[in-house]
Design a protein around this motif. Structure first.
Motif, PDB file in Angstrom:
ATOM      1  N   TYR A 581       0.761  -1.314  -0.167  1.00  0.00           N
ATOM      2  CA  TYR A 581      -0.087   0.037  -0.066  1.00  0.00           C
ATOM      3  C   TYR A 581       0.846   1.325   0.138  1.00  0.00           C
ATOM      4  O   TYR A 581       1.764   1.461   0.870  1.00  0.00           O
ATOM      5  CB  TYR A 581      -0.982  -0.101   1.259  1.00  0.00           C
ATOM      6  N   LEU A 582       0.691   1.985  -1.087  1.00  0.00           N
ATOM      7  CA  LEU A 582       1.516   3.335  -1.364  1.00  0.00           C
ATOM      8  C   LEU A 582       0.838   4.813  -1.042  1.00  0.00           C
ATOM      9  O   LEU A 582      -0.050   4.909  -1.980  1.00  0.00           O
ATOM     10  CB  LEU A 582       2.218   3.170  -2.699  1.00  0.00           C
ATOM     11  N   PRO A 583       0.969   5.352  -0.036  1.00  0.00           N
ATOM     12  CA  PRO A 583      -0.037   6.314   0.325  1.00  0.00           C
ATOM     13  C   PRO A 583       0.542   7.759  -0.420  1.00  0.00           C
ATOM     14  O   PRO A 583      -0.384   8.474  -0.844  1.00  0.00           O
ATOM     15  CB  PRO A 583       0.309   6.699   1.819  1.00  0.00           C
ATOM     16  N   GLU A 584       1.583   7.678  -1.027  1.00  0.00           N
ATOM     17  CA  GLU A 584       2.087   8.692  -1.893  1.00  0.00           C
ATOM     18  C   GLU A 584       1.447   8.654  -3.169  1.00  0.00           C
ATOM     19  O   GLU A 584       1.564   9.625  -3.926  1.00  0.00           O
ATOM     20  CB  GLU A 584       3.432   8.883  -1.926  1.00  0.00           C
ATOM     21  N   SER A 585       0.863   7.711  -3.391  1.00  0.00           N
ATOM     22  CA  SER A 585       0.116   7.507  -4.930  1.00  0.00           C
ATOM     23  C   SER A 585      -1.374   7.217  -4.698  1.00  0.00           C
ATOM     24  O   SER A 585      -1.856   6.293  -5.308  1.00  0.00           O
ATOM     25  CB  SER A 585       0.785   6.372  -5.727  1.00  0.00           C
ATOM     26  N   SER A 586      -1.961   8.264  -3.968  1.00  0.00           N
ATOM     27  CA  SER A 586      -3.435   7.895  -3.603  1.00  0.00           C
ATOM     28  C   SER A 586      -4.152   8.197  -4.864  1.00  0.00           C
ATOM     29  O   SER A 586      -3.697   9.123  -5.834  1.00  0.00           O
ATOM     30  CB  SER A 586      -4.025   8.879  -2.448  1.00  0.00           C
ATOM     31  N   ASP A 587      -5.663   7.579  -4.964  1.00  0.00           N
ATOM     32  CA  ASP A 587      -6.434   7.908  -5.934  1.00  0.00           C
ATOM     33  C   ASP A 587      -7.204   8.964  -5.673  1.00  0.00           C
ATOM     34  O   ASP A 587      -6.922   9.913  -4.776  1.00  0.00           O
ATOM     35  CB  ASP A 587      -7.143   6.684  -6.361  1.00  0.00           C
ATOM     36  N   ALA A 588      -8.226   9.462  -6.499  1.00  0.00           N
ATOM     37  CA  ALA A 588      -9.158  10.559  -6.265  1.00  0.00           C
ATOM     38  C   ALA A 588      -9.860  10.428  -5.097  1.00  0.00           C
ATOM     39  O   ALA A 588     -10.325  11.429  -4.455  1.00  0.00           O
ATOM     40  CB  ALA A 588     -10.260  10.530  -7.690  1.00  0.00           C
ATOM     41  N   LYS A 589     -10.086   9.337  -4.273  1.00  0.00           N
ATOM     42  CA  LYS A 589     -10.841   9.085  -3.071  1.00  0.00           C
ATOM     43  C   LYS A 589      -9.671   9.157  -1.968  1.00  0.00           C
ATOM     44  O   LYS A 589     -10.205   8.725  -0.791  1.00  0.00           O
ATOM     45  CB  LYS A 589     -11.660   7.846  -3.250  1.00  0.00           C
ATOM     46  N   THR A 590      -8.518   9.849  -2.408  1.00  0.00           N
ATOM     47  CA  THR A 590      -7.415   9.511  -1.226  1.00  0.00           C
ATOM     48  C   THR A 590      -7.165   8.351  -0.706  1.00  0.00           C
ATOM     49  O   THR A 590      -6.756   8.118   0.550  1.00  0.00           O
ATOM     50  CB  THR A 590      -7.914  10.578  -0.169  1.00  0.00           C
ATOM     51  N   GLU A 591      -7.467   7.261  -1.257  1.00  0.00           N
ATOM     52  CA  GLU A 591      -7.266   5.871  -0.796  1.00  0.00           C
ATOM     53  C   GLU A 591      -5.843   5.287  -1.441  1.00  0.00           C
ATOM     54  O   GLU A 591      -5.511   5.861  -2.503  1.00  0.00           O
ATOM     55  CB  GLU A 591      -8.230   4.822  -1.331  1.00  0.00           C
ATOM     56  N   PRO A 592      -5.115   4.927  -0.696  1.00  0.00           N
ATOM     57  CA  PRO A 592      -3.498   4.399  -0.907  1.00  0.00           C
ATOM     58  C   PRO A 592      -3.663   3.469  -2.361  1.00  0.00           C
ATOM     59  O   PRO A 592      -4.548   2.719  -2.318  1.00  0.00           O
ATOM     60  CB  PRO A 592      -2.935   3.705   0.036  1.00  0.00           C
ATOM     61  N   ARG A 593      -2.618   3.618  -3.303  1.00  0.00           N
ATOM     62  CA  ARG A 593      -2.770   2.763  -4.590  1.00  0.00           C
ATOM     63  C   ARG A 593      -2.270   1.491  -3.696  1.00  0.00           C
ATOM     64  O   ARG A 593      -1.255   1.196  -3.002  1.00  0.00           O
ATOM     65  CB  ARG A 593      -1.621   3.332  -5.458  1.00  0.00           C
ATOM     66  N   GLU A 594      -2.926   0.289  -4.323  1.00  0.00           N
ATOM     67  CA  GLU A 594      -2.506  -0.995  -3.805  1.00  0.00           C
ATOM     68  C   GLU A 594      -1.403  -1.611  -5.144  1.00  0.00           C
ATOM     69  O   GLU A 594      -2.013  -1.569  -6.318  1.00  0.00           O
ATOM     70  CB  GLU A 594      -3.813  -1.927  -3.826  1.00  0.00           C
ATOM     71  N   VAL A 595      -0.603  -2.283  -4.871  1.00  0.00           N
ATOM     72  CA  VAL A 595       0.546  -2.875  -5.778  1.00  0.00           C
ATOM     73  C   VAL A 595       0.453  -4.380  -5.402  1.00  0.00           C
ATOM     74  O   VAL A 595       0.587  -4.665  -4.336  1.00  0.00           O
ATOM     75  CB  VAL A 595       1.887  -2.119  -5.592  1.00  0.00           C
ATOM     76  N   HIS A 596       0.115  -4.932  -6.652  1.00  0.00           N
ATOM     77  CA  HIS A 596       0.015  -6.493  -6.526  1.00  0.00           C
ATOM     78  C   HIS A 596       1.549  -7.147  -6.732  1.00  0.00           C
ATOM     79  O   HIS A 596       2.056  -6.629  -7.668  1.00  0.00           O
ATOM     80  CB  HIS A 596      -0.866  -7.114  -7.521  1.00  0.00           C
ATOM     81  N   MET A 597       1.746  -7.934  -5.811  1.00  0.00           N
ATOM     82  CA  MET A 597       3.477  -8.410  -5.894  1.00  0.00           C
ATOM     83  C   MET A 597       3.625  -9.796  -5.677  1.00  0.00           C
ATOM     84  O   MET A 597       2.886 -10.352  -4.748  1.00  0.00           O
ATOM     85  CB  MET A 597       4.203  -7.485  -5.060  1.00  0.00           C
ATOM     86  N   LEU A 598       4.536 -10.322  -5.759  1.00  0.00           N
ATOM     87  CA  LEU A 598       5.095 -11.663  -5.288  1.00  0.00           C
ATOM     88  C   LEU A 598       6.529 -11.460  -4.532  1.00  0.00           C
ATOM     89  O   LEU A 598       7.163 -10.760  -4.981  1.00  0.00           O
ATOM     90  CB  LEU A 598       5.288 -12.719  -6.460  1.00  0.00           C
ATOM     91  N   GLY A 599       6.762 -12.035  -3.636  1.00  0.00           N
ATOM     92  CA  GLY A 599       7.785 -12.034  -2.719  1.00  0.00           C
ATOM     93  C   GLY A 599       8.129 -13.319  -2.171  1.00  0.00           C
ATOM     94  O   GLY A 599       7.303 -14.271  -2.139  1.00  0.00           O
TER      95      GLY A 599
END
Length: 807
Positions: A581-599
Motif C-alpha cells: 500500500y503506497l499512500p504517496e500514490s493515492s487515488d481520487a478518493k485519497t485511498e492508497p494505491r494497492e500494488v500487487h506483488m510476489l515476494g
C-alpha cells in the motif's frame, strides 16, 4: 437454560404432549434443546410410609424404632434418629435397594442390635432442601406405598435449552414466553394470568430518581406486613427443578417471577433505606460496595449503582448489597423492578467476573413494559400466600423510556417466494396470529403489530416476519425443488491465472512454502530494516501495540515469518502473493494505491563449504529466472539494480528486466549482513538470506506466452569454457555482456561455474570460469568460429580491464 415441563403446564395445556415430543418441536421451531432429563428420578423409588408406632431404642437414648406401613401388607421395622418422627405421620421411606443421591444404596442393617429395613428420609438426604432438623413429614392425604414424587406432585422433566439459541429472544428467558411458543407450535391457547397490580394505597410513592440514562425505567413497589417463612412445596419443587436453591419465601418468589416472566427483580428492607429514597447513578471512581456474596467490589464510573442517597445498596442489574438485604425480622419491603442498558450490565459483569441470572437477562434488551407485569405478578403471588400483606404507597415509576412496539408490513407474495411454499395470505395470517402478532390483511399486504417483548431485539424487518412464518410452518415442510439457473463460464481473469501459475511453480519444483502474512507489520521490524520513516498507511490496531503500519512490500512480512521458522529448520524457503500500500500514490478518493506483488525469501544456515553457486542469492536468482522464463519472458542479462533498498546488500542486488521491453520487473538481493543480525537472524538462527521481489502488475504488461514448442536444433552446439581474470570491482554481469558481445549473435548461453581467488592472482582480483554455448541456426560452427570468438573476446576483455586466462 433449564425449563420445567410441569412449570410450562401452568401456562399451557400439555396434555398428550410428552417431554420428548415437546423438546423435538422446540428444536425445530424455536431453539435448540440440548437434553431432556427427569427431575429427581430417585424420588420415584422413595415411597410414602405411614408411621404406625415409634418406641425408644433399647440400647440408644437418641434413637427410635419405628413400625412403618409402606403399602400393601408390608410393615417395615426402621431405626431412626430424627427427633421429630412420631406415630401417625406420613414420611418418605427409602426401602432396601433404593439408591439415593451420591450413589448411596440402602441396605439391611443392624443398628445397636436392632434390625433396620430402610431409612426414613429428611429433605436434605433427598437433596430437596438444606434442613437438617428432622425427617420430611408428608401431607396426611398421601397413600402409603405411593412413590413420593407422585404423592406430592413433583414429577417433572427438565428441558435444557442452548442459551445461544435465545440470545436474540429476551422474551423466551422465562417460562411464560416459552409457553407462548409451545402454544403457537401446537395450536393451543395460553392459560390466563392476571398481571394487573392489586389495589394500592393512597400514600405518596417512595422517592425514586434516575440520574443515568443506562436505567431506562425503575419501578418501586412498597409492601407491608410481610412475614419471613418457608416457601410452599410447589414453589420449592419448581425452583429445584430448574436448578435454583430455595431459601425463603421472599427470595424464592423473586426468583420465581424472574424465571416465570424473564424479568429480574430485587427486594430491599424498606426500613434500611433513608428518606431520600432510591437514586440510580453511575459509580464514582474508586467507590466500593459489598454485594450479597459478602465480597467488597471496587467500582468505576462505567458501573451503574442503585443508591440510598450516597450509599450504594445494589449493583444495578447484577446483585444486591449486603447492608440492605431482607432479614428474618423484615416486614416492610421495597420491590425493585427495572430495565437497564445491556452493554453497561455486560461490561460490569465481565469486569468484576460476577455473572448472575439477573445479569444474563438484563444483557438481552428487556421489554420496558415488563417491569409493571413483573411487579404485579410478585404482588399477587405474595397475596395468595400471605393474604395480610398491603401495598400502602402508590407505585414509583421513574426513567425516560418509550414503548418499542412497532408495525411491519410484509407482502404475502414475498413470504411465498422467500420460503418457496404455496401458502395463501389467510394461512400466513393464521400463523402470525398464533404468534400474537395481530396481523391484518389489505390489498395483499399483511400488517403485523409487533409487541414490545419482540421489538427490542428480535423483529424489525420484513425478513424477520418471513422467518417467523417459516419456523412455525416448519422448514421441513417446504417442498424440495430442483435448482434451475443459467450456468455461464467464469470470465477469464489473466491476473488470477498468472498468480496461480506462479504459485504452482514455486510450490512445485522450487519447493517453496506459501506464506500468508498480515498486511500490517511491527514497528520494531521496520526499524531494524531501516525503513520505518518511509511513507506508510497507518491503522488503529487495538489487538497489538506497535503494529499499526501497513506494508509497502511483502518483504517485512516474509522476513518476520522466516525468522520464526528458521528456529525449527536449517533452511527456510517462503513465498507470498499479496499487496502493498503506497499512500504517496493515492487515488481520487485519497485511498492508497494497492500494488500487487510476489515476494520470496530463502534463509540458509551458514556453511563455509558452500560454493558460490549454492549461495542463497544464486539459488533464489535461479528460481526467479525459471519462474519468469516459464511464463515466456526473456530476461535481460542480470545487472546491478539502480535503486537498492535500505536493507539490501549494496553489492549483491540484481535487477530483473525483460530483454524485449526492458521493463523493470523486480529484483533479487542478498540481505545486508548487519541488517540480518538486527532483525533477528543471529545466534542459533544466524542465516544467509536472499530476498526476491516481483511486481505482478509489471508482469501483466508483458507478453506472457507461457511454454511453447521449440523445434530441435538443426545444427550442433559448440561448448567453450573460458576463464577470465577480472578486478573485484567488475561485476560478473559485465563479463557476461562482454562474452555475448564477442559472440556476434552466436552465443546461445553463458553459465558461470567456478570462482577462484588466491595468492597466484593479482591483488583485489578473481578468476571466473564460464561455460559458453555457441550456436548458429544456419550452419555448423567449426573450430575457426570458436577461435574467432576467443580472439574477439580477448580484445574486448582487455579493453574493459579484464584478461582471458584460458579457454
Amino acid at each position: 437454560m433449564n425449563i420445567s415441563y410441569r412449570w410450562l403446564s401452568r401456562h399451557v395445556d400439555l396434555e398428550g404432549i410428552s417431554p420428548e415430543e415437546l423438546a423435538d418441536n422446540l428444536t425445530l421451531s424455536t431453539a435448540e434443546v440440548e437434553g431432556v432429563e427427569p427431575f429427581a428420578p430417585h424420588m420415584n423409588d422413595v415411597v410414602v410410609g405411614h408411621v404406625l408406632e415409634r418406641v425408644p431404642h433399647p440400647d440408644a437414648d437418641k434413637l427410635g424404632v419405628c413400625q412403618v406401613d409402606v403399602g400393601g401388607d408390608e410393615i417395615l421395622n426402621i431405626v431412626c434418629g430424627a427427633p421429630n418422627v412420631a406415630a401417625g405421620q406420613n414420611v418418605a421411606v427409602a426401602k432396601v435397594g433404593t439408591r439415593l443421591p451420591g450413589d448411596f444404596k440402602i441396605k439391611k442393617s443392624k443398628i445397636r442390635g436392632v434390625p433396620s429395613f430402610g431409612m426414613i428420609c429428611s429433605e436434605s438426604e433427598l437433596e430437596l432442601g438444606d434442613s437438617h432438623d428432622g425427617i420430611w413429614v408428608l401431607p396426611q392425604d398421601c397413600k402409603p406405598g405411593t412413590p413420593v414424587a407422585e404423592a406430592v406432585g413433583m414429577q417433572d422433566w427438565i428441558i435444557e435449552i442452548d442459551n445461544k439459541s435465545l440470545t436474540h429472544r429476551p422474551d423466551l428467558w422465562g417460562h411464560r414466553g416459552l409457553a407462548g411458543e409451545v402454544a403457537a407450535i401446537f395450536e393451543r391457547e395460553l392459560k390466563p394470568l392476571d398481571l394487573s397490580l392489586p389495589e394500592l394505597g393512597d400514600g405518596k410513592a417512595f422517592p425514586v430518581r434516575v440520574d443515568d440514562a443506562a436505567c431506562s425505567r425503575y419501578l418501586g413497589l412498597a409492601i407491608d406486613g410481610v412475614k419471613q417463612e418457608e416457601s410452599p412445596e410447589w414453589l420449592r419443587f419448581l425452583l429445584l427443578a430448574v436448578g435454583q436453591r430455595p431459601l425463603d419465601l421472599l427470595v424464592d418468589l423473586s426468583n420465581f417471577v424472574m424465571l416465570d416472566l424473564g424479568q429480574p427483580n430485587h427486594t430491599f428492607d424498606r426500613n434500611g433505606l433513608s428518606a431520600e429514597g432510591i437514586i440510580v447513578r453511575s459509580a464514582n471512581e474508586g467507590e466500593t460496595m459489598t454485594t450479597l456474596d459478602e465480597v467488597e467490589r471496587k467500582l468505576t464510573p462505567a458501573d451503574l449503582l442503585i443508591t440510598d442517597g450516597n450509599r450504594p445498596v445494589a449493583l444495578a442489574g447484577i446483585m444486591g448489597g449486603q447492608e440492605t438485604k431482607v432479614e428474618g425480622e423484615t416486614s416492610q419491603l421495597l420491590l425493585e423492578v427495572a430495565t437497564f442498558a445491556p452493554a453497561v450490565i455486560r461490561r460490569t459483569s465481565s469486569r468484576l467476573g460476577l455473572r448472575s441470572d439477573a445479569s444474563a437477562r438484563f444483557e438481552k434488551n428487556l421489554d420496558p413494559l415488563l417491569p409493571v407485569a413483573a411487579a404485579a405478578h410478585f404482588a399477587r403471588l405474595l397475596l395468595e400466600l400471605q393474604p395480610g400483606v398491603t401495598f400502602p404507597l402508590q407505585l414509583s415509576d421513574a426513567g425516560d423510556w418509550s414503548d418499542p412496539s412497532c408495525t411491519i408490513e410484509v407482502r404475502g407474495e414475498r413470504i411465498r417466494s422467500r420460503l418457496g411454499v404455496d401458502l395463501d395470505d389467510a394461512g400466513i395470517a393464521s400463523i402470525l396470529e398464533r404468534l400474537y402478532l395481530n396481523p391484518s390483511i389489505r390489498d395483499g399486504v399483511i400488517t403485523v403489530q409487533v409487541p414490545a417483548c419482540r421489538a427490542t431485539k428480535d423483529l424489525g424487518l420484513e425478513e424477520d416476519i418471513v422467518e417467523e412464518v417459516g419456523r412455525i410452518y416448519r422448514y421441513g415442510n417446504v417442498p424440495t425443488r430442483a435448482l434451475v439457473g443459467a450456468i455461464e463460464p467464469v470470465a477469464h481473469d489473466p491476473r488470477r491465472a498468472l498468480v496461480r501459475r506462479l504459485q504452482d511453480r514455486l510450490a512445485g519444483g522450487a519447493r517453496f512454502h506459501e506464506s500468508m502474512g498480515y498486511s500490517f507489520v511491527p514497528d520494531s521490524l521496520l526499524q531494524g530494516l531501516g525503513i520505518l520513516d518511509e511513507p506508510r498507511v497507518s491503522v488503529i490496531n487495538p489487538v497489538a501495540e506497535g503494529v499499526s503500519k501497513m506494508r509497502r512490500s511483502l518483504t517485512p512480512s516474509l522476513l518476520d515469518a522466516a525468522i520464526k521458522n528458521r528456529q525449527r529448520t536449517g533452511e527456510v524457503a517462503l513465498f507470498e502473493v499479496g499487496k502493498g500500500y503506497l499512500p504517496e500514490s493515492s487515488d481520487a478518493k485519497t485511498e492508497p494505491r494497492e500494488v500487487h506483488m510476489l515476494g520470496a525469501v530463502l534463509a540458509l544456515a551458514p556453511d563455509d563449504s558452500r560454493n558460490f553457486r549454492e549461495t542463497a542469492l544464486a539459488r533464489l536468482h535461479a528460481v526467479a529466472t525459471d519462474l519468469l522464463t516459464s511464463q515466456g519472458i526473456t530476461l535481460a542479462t542480470p545487472c546491478a539494480a539502480s535503486v537498492i533498498p535500505a536493507w539490501a546488500h549494496p553489492n549483491k542486488c540484481l535487477a530483473i528486466q525483460s530483454s524485449d521491453t526492458e521493463n523493470f520487473l523486480g529484483f533479487v538481493t542478498a540481505l545486508d549482513p548487519g541488517v540480518s543480525v538486527d532483525i533477528g537472524f543471529a545466534g542459533d538462527v544466524a542465516s544467509e538470506v536472499a530476498v526476491l521481489h516481483i511486481c505482478i502488475d509489471a508482469l501483466l504488461a508483458e507478453s506472457l506466452t507461457g511454454f511453447a514448442y521449440k523445434p530441435l536444433p538443426k545444427f550442433p552446439e559448440v561448448k567453450v569454457d573460458v576463464a577470465i581474470l577480472a578486478p573485484d570491482s567488475m561485476p560478473a554481469a559485465d563479463l557476461v555482456a562482454q562474452i555475448e558481445k564477442a559472440g556476434k549473435g552466436i552465443v546461445a548461453g553463458v553459465e558461470a561455474f567456478d570462482q577462484f581467488r588466491g595468492d597466484s592472482l593479482p591483488e583485489n582480483s578473481r578468476s571466473l570460469a564460464f561455460h559458453v554455448r555457441l550456436y548458429s541456426d544456419s550452419r555448423t560452427l567449426t573450430d575457426k568460429d570458436s577461435a574467432k570468438f576467443l580472439k574477439r573476446l580477448t580484445g574486448s576483455l582487455s579493453a574493459a580491464g579484464a584478461e582471458l586466462r584460458g579457454a
